[in-house]
Structures are given as structure tokens and as C-alpha cells.
Design an enzyme around this catalytic site. Structure first.
Site, mmCIF file in Angstrom:
data_model
loop_
_atom_site.group_PDB
_atom_site.id
_atom_site.type_symbol
_atom_site.label_atom_id
_atom_site.label_comp_id
_atom_site.label_asym_id
_atom_site.label_seq_id
_atom_site.Cartn_x
_atom_site.Cartn_y
_atom_site.Cartn_z
ATOM 1 N N SER A 183 0.853 -1.190 0.000
ATOM 2 C CA SER A 183 0.000 0.000 0.000
ATOM 3 C C SER A 183 0.887 1.237 0.000
ATOM 4 O O SER A 183 1.737 1.373 -0.873
ATOM 5 C CB SER A 183 -0.948 -0.024 1.205
ATOM 6 O OG SER A 183 -1.910 1.009 1.112
ATOM 7 N N THR A 184 0.754 2.111 0.995
ATOM 8 C CA THR A 184 1.511 3.355 1.016
ATOM 9 C C THR A 184 3.011 3.083 0.936
ATOM 10 O O THR A 184 3.560 2.346 1.744
ATOM 11 C CB THR A 184 1.207 4.147 2.303
ATOM 12 O OG1 THR A 184 -0.199 4.260 2.460
ATOM 13 C CG2 THR A 184 1.832 5.531 2.243
ATOM 14 N N HIS A 209 -2.539 -1.052 -3.439
ATOM 15 C CA HIS A 209 -3.713 -0.198 -3.301
ATOM 16 C C HIS A 209 -3.558 1.036 -4.184
ATOM 17 O O HIS A 209 -2.744 1.920 -3.910
ATOM 18 C CB HIS A 209 -3.897 0.231 -1.843
ATOM 19 C CG HIS A 209 -4.192 -0.893 -0.922
ATOM 20 N ND1 HIS A 209 -3.851 -0.874 0.422
ATOM 21 C CD2 HIS A 209 -4.792 -2.098 -1.129
ATOM 22 C CE1 HIS A 209 -4.245 -2.010 0.989
ATOM 23 N NE2 HIS A 209 -4.812 -2.761 0.065
ATOM 24 N N MET A 302 -0.205 1.218 5.310
ATOM 25 C CA MET A 302 -0.973 1.528 6.517
ATOM 26 C C MET A 302 -2.100 0.519 6.691
ATOM 27 O O MET A 302 -2.646 0.010 5.707
ATOM 28 C CB MET A 302 -1.559 2.934 6.388
ATOM 29 C CG MET A 302 -2.243 3.461 7.638
ATOM 30 S SD MET A 302 -1.067 3.910 8.907
ATOM 31 C CE MET A 302 -2.181 4.675 10.117
ATOM 32 N N ASP A 305 -4.634 -4.696 6.046
ATOM 33 C CA ASP A 305 -5.025 -5.511 4.899
ATOM 34 C C ASP A 305 -3.874 -6.447 4.515
ATOM 35 O O ASP A 305 -2.745 -6.010 4.322
ATOM 36 C CB ASP A 305 -5.389 -4.625 3.712
ATOM 37 C CG ASP A 305 -5.982 -5.416 2.554
ATOM 38 O OD1 ASP A 305 -6.612 -6.453 2.807
ATOM 39 O OD2 ASP A 305 -5.814 -4.981 1.391
#
Length: 360
Positions: A183-184, A209, A302, A305
Site C-alpha cells: 500500500s503506502t 492499493h 498503513m 489488509d
């Protein structure tokens, strides 16, 4: 005052008054976020930053007097601050957003459009989560009312969980599948990971993501940089050696199997763990259909997930690893996986590719 003990201060930079008001209204629904100010162009934003430094900046790309990319470069070379690009992600816009990530932006999301109630609610979740993730990001220098939160769905919403006995009975094959979630900070992490992959590496399926219209440009860019081929996944694509498939934005991607061959299913569905695509959905399907034939890797990001999905993969016999805290932009998803005991190894980013191709 520690960031955990106060609200996250956000500066919104966009030339549209309607967008500034919309973003302000959405972000202020989260009790952990406050709007420090708004600016219609980078010159006004720069003056505001001189008086008070925000925790996070949301930034449009196309603006008068100075474009967002130029402003971003100035921020990252002079006073690094976490920046989220919020832009209309057409094909051309997604290429600009991809360049912004290369310049140091921590995330990119589509501008909220007021078409449907579902989109508005999902935009609230996505925007607020992105701001909170960005506030905790490690940035390196480069040369009001409480939000109405929709239920946090698990991977059960897309693929019901099966018993560990069923998972352990997956037939062993000579083909290995590598499943990756990020993600991030994941765009840069995935570049490092995939550039290190040899041409004959096992097939790879990735959930990063990202919004729709961005993943295709991201995959095309990686395809230019890597020895292996990289493409945005399409429904029915085969998972083959020397190729990485990246889940398209706004669609869940699952691993499936037909005989000895693996392929992906790309499908609609609700947000899972606040995301679509969801890492947990990919990991659960990999546990079910690949079992001990798989390698699972969870990277910077973050939230949580992918943590439970990685544990399911491990319980099904897969080899698993998590990126370590020192090399993560945000040590959230890997941390949660480690807490669950889902990772066989905790490794720095530069060692994850070697683990992926020779974990056994």
C-alpha cells in the site's frame, strides 16, 4: 505534541473552489483530521507553509501559475512533507500522477466525483485513510461530525474461508506462485522488488492499493524498467514464469487454478478492509488454490489488509515474509502480519526478491 495525541493538520491545494470545499467537508468528517488551510495555487500554499507546517498536503497536478509537479519537487528538496496527489486520473493524468510518486508523493487518489452515494462514501474512507497513512510516512529529502464508517468487511465478502485441512490438500506442482501485497510506499518498493527479478522467475500476482486508471500506467512503467514482463491483470490472464500481474484499481483480483495451470480472476465486489483491490482477497485465494506451491510477501502500507491472508497462506504451507520496519515507508501492514505470526521471515526490502525466488 506527539502526532498520536493531536489531530492531523492538512493543507489542501487545488485551483477549484468546489474541490477545496468538497475535500474539506470529507476530511473533517474524521475526528482525527483537521483542515489547517486551503490554497488555490502553490504560491499561496508556500506562504501558508512558512507560517505553519502541515502534517499532510493534498495536491492537485494541473494548476495555474505553478503546476503541482513543480511544487512537489520544491517541497521534497527544501522541506519534505507527506504529499497526497488528488487528481482527475485520466490516462494522461495517471502518467503525471506516476511521475509525482517518483518525485516523492506518498499516495495518489482520484478526485471524488459526486455521481453516486456509494462513490461518495468510499471516497470518504479512501481519503481519510490516505491522510492518516501519509501522516505516519517516513519522508526522505530529495535533491467535526464523526465520519459514518461503513462496516469493515473481511475477505469473506469475496471468497469464503475454507478449513485448514482443505488448504493443506492442495496438490503439489513444480510451478510456484508469488503473491505480493503493498500500500503506502509500495510503488517504490515494488519497483525495487521487480527490478531484481530474473527473467525466469515464478509468476507473480500483486495487489497495490491504487485507483483505477493508475495501475495500467504503473504496470507499463515497470514493464519498461524490469527484465520480466509486467502488466495490469485482466480476467483470465495466466500466471506464468517471467511475468508479474498487477491487480487493476477498483477491482479485486484472485488467484485461481485449472489443472496444473494458474490464472487470475478479476471481479467486482465491496471494499474489503477498506480497499478494492484487497490484499487479503488475493492472499486467501492463493492459500486456497496454490497452498504450499506459493510464496507470500507483504510490504509497506498503513492498516492491516493482508495480515490475516498471509497467515492463511502460511497455514496452507506457503513460505511467507514481511518487509522490515527500517525499509518501510509505513510499517503498518507488515507489523500486523508479524504480530499474527504470519511471516516466516522479516526482511529488508532489498532481500525480499531473493526470498521470493528461493524460499525453500
Amino acid at each position: 505534541m506527539n502526532l498520536e495525541d493531536r489531530k492531523i493538520r492538512v493543507l489542501i491545494v487545488d485551483d477549484s473552489a468546489v474541490v477545496r470545499q468538497t475535500l474539506s467537508s470529507i476530511l473533517q468528517t474524521d475526528p482525527k483530521i483537521e483542515i489547517m488551510g486551503t490554497a488555490c495555487d502553490p504560491y499561496i500554499a508556500a506562504k501558508k507553509i512558512q507560517n505553519e507546517v502541515p502534517d499532510v498536503i493534498t495536491l492537485d497536478i494541473e494548476m495555474p501559475r505553478m503546476d503541482g509537479l513543480t511544487f512537489l519537487k520544491k517541497i521534497m528538496t527544501q522541506h519534505p512533507i507527506p504529499v497526497i496527489i488528488i487528481s482527475s486520473l485520466t490516462e494522461e493524468g495517471s502518467l503525471s500522477a506516476l511521475k509525482a510518486m517518483e518525485y516523492g508523493a506518498v499516495d495518489v487518489i482520484a478526485k471524488p466525483r459526486m455521481d453516486t452515494r456509494q462513490f461518495i462514501e468510499e471516497s470518504k474512507i479512501r481519503l481519510c485513510e490516505a491522510v492518516k497513512a501519509a501522516a505516519h510516512a517516513r519522508i526522505k529529502q530529495r535533491l467535526s461530525p464523526i465520519m459514518k464508517v461503513e462496516p469493515k468487511l473481511s475477505a469473506d465478502a469475496i471468497l469464503p474461508k475454507t478449513s485448514s485441512t482443505t488448504l493443506s490438500n492442495v496438490t503439489k506442482t513444480t510451478d510456484i506462485v508469488i503473491a505480493v501485497g503493498a500500500s503506502t510506499g509500495g510503488t517504490e518498493a515494488l519497483r525495487v522488488f521487480l527490478e531484481a527479478m530474473p527473467e525466469d522467475c515464478p509468476g507473480i500476482v500483486i495487489v497495490q492499493h491504487m485507483p483505477e486508471n493508475f495501475t495500467r500506467s504503473f504496470a507499463n512503467r515497470l514493464n519498461e524498467l524490469c527484465k520480466i514482463s509486467v502488466k495490469e491483470a485482466e480476467n483470465g490472464d495466466s500466471v506464468v514464469n517471467g511475468r508479474a500481474l498487477i491487480a487493476p484499481g477498483n477491482k479485486h483480483t484472485l488467484l485461481k487454478r485449472s489443472g496444473d495451470k494458474y490464472y487470475v480472476e478479476v471481479k467486482e465486489g465491496p471494499l474489503v478492509n477498506r480497499h478494492r483491490p484487497s490484499v487479503d482477497v488475493l492472499f486467501r485465494s492463493t492459500a486456497r488454490y496454490a497452498g504450499s506451491n506459493a510464496v507470500g510477501i507483504i510490504m509497506t502500507g498503513m492498516g492491516d489488509d493482508g495480515a490475516k491472508g498471509l497467515l492463511e497462506m502460511k497455514e496452507a504451507g506457503a513460505k511467507t515474509a514481511a518487509q522490515d520496519e527500517q525499509t518501510c515507508v509505513v510499517y503498518g501492514m507488515p507489523k500486523e502480519a508479524v504480530k499474527l505470526g504470519a511471516a516466516d521471515r522479516v526482511l529488508p526490502l532489498e532481500k525480499l526478491s531473493l526470498f521470493a525466488i528461493s524460499p525453500f
